[in-house]
Design an enzyme around this catalytic site. Structure first.
Site, PDB file in Angstrom:
ATOM      1  N   ARG A  74      18.814  17.499  21.283  1.00 57.33           N
ATOM      2  CA  ARG A  74      18.208  16.229  20.878  1.00 57.33           C
ATOM      3  C   ARG A  74      17.503  16.329  19.532  1.00 57.33           C
ATOM      4  O   ARG A  74      16.918  17.352  19.191  1.00 57.33           O
ATOM      5  CB  ARG A  74      17.207  15.762  21.936  1.00 57.33           C
ATOM      6  CG  ARG A  74      17.852  15.363  23.241  1.00 57.33           C
ATOM      7  CD  ARG A  74      16.823  15.045  24.289  1.00 57.33           C
ATOM      8  NE  ARG A  74      16.059  16.243  24.671  1.00 57.33           N
ATOM      9  CZ  ARG A  74      15.082  16.250  25.564  1.00 57.33           C
ATOM     10  NH1 ARG A  74      14.719  15.116  26.150  1.00 57.33           N
ATOM     11  NH2 ARG A  74      14.455  17.370  25.861  1.00 57.33           N
ATOM     12  N   ASP A  91      18.735  22.570  23.741  1.00 57.38           N
ATOM     13  CA  ASP A  91      18.337  21.167  23.605  1.00 57.38           C
ATOM     14  C   ASP A  91      18.893  20.639  22.286  1.00 57.38           C
ATOM     15  O   ASP A  91      18.449  21.043  21.215  1.00 57.38           O
ATOM     16  CB  ASP A  91      16.813  21.054  23.628  1.00 57.38           C
ATOM     17  CG  ASP A  91      16.322  19.633  23.802  1.00 57.38           C
ATOM     18  OD1 ASP A  91      17.075  18.697  23.463  1.00 57.38           O
ATOM     19  OD2 ASP A  91      15.179  19.450  24.265  1.00 57.38           O
TER      20      ASP A  91
END
Length: 199
Positions: free
Chosen positions: A130, A128
């Site tokens: 983000r 991930d």
């Protein structure tokens, strides 16, 4: 310093019948065009509003793809906030931060048996990518520092607190199981997401 650039009224939801406001911002670190969708003027009327940090998913949000639950989570949040008020931070972080074309490459690998995380890793990306600093900046521009966060994702819980936002409560979304996303949802559970797939 992040500040609100524009605030416009519009109706949203599947039938375009839920009144809301969409806000744009200046001064975000990456200059990505993130927006906030505010229901019932929650930023002005609630001390601890419901907030969902929703990462853009073209395939799920717009085309209702069977591969994920993103569109259903977004719609659930809209319907919930239409009643109770709240704020959706719509973040331009397609594919957990890898971008649309890379996500489609990952979909090809998933069709060959990899799960969503294995596919991203195979392409050279982390689980991930983000970062939610700009979500915190957007909340700061709205003078909000305490929220009820709508998420099943432990990374979002940790990251937003690391950027100075206090969580009054974590509100989980439902498990939106459908043909085609069972393995995807199980992979999320295996990575710590709070989902009850038996319901």
């Amino acid at each position: 310093m992040t500040k609100v650039r524009a605030r416009i009224e519009l109706s949203v939801g599947q039938h375009s019948n839920i009144p809301a406001e969409m806000l744009s911002f200046e001064g975000l670190e990456t200059e990505k065009e993130h927006v906030a969708i505010v229901f019932n003027q929650a930023d002005k009327t609630q001390k601890t509003p419901l907030v969902r940090m929703h990462s853009e998913c073209l395939t799920g949000d717009v085309f209702h793809s069977s591969r994920c639950d993103c569109g259903e989570q977004l719609e659930e949040s809209i319907n919930k906030m239409a009643i109770s008020g709240g704020i959706i931070l719509y973040l331009r972080q397609e594919g957990r931060g890898i971008g649309l074309y890379n996500k489609l490459d990952a979909y090809e690998l998933q069709s060959k048996g990899m799960n969503t995380y294995e596919a991203n890793n195979h392409l050279g990306f982390g689980d991930d990518l983000r970062d939610f600093k700009e979500a915190a900046q957007m909340l700061g521009a709205l003078n909000i520092n305490t929220i009820k966060l709508v998420t099943n994702n432990p990374k979002k819980i940790k990251d937003i607190q690391d950027y100075g936002i206090t969580l009054d409560e974590v509100v989980h979304t439902h498990a939106h199981v459908k043909k085609g996303n069972e393995n995807y949802l199980q992979s999320k559970v295996d990575h710590g997401h709070q989902l009850d797939l038996d319901k």
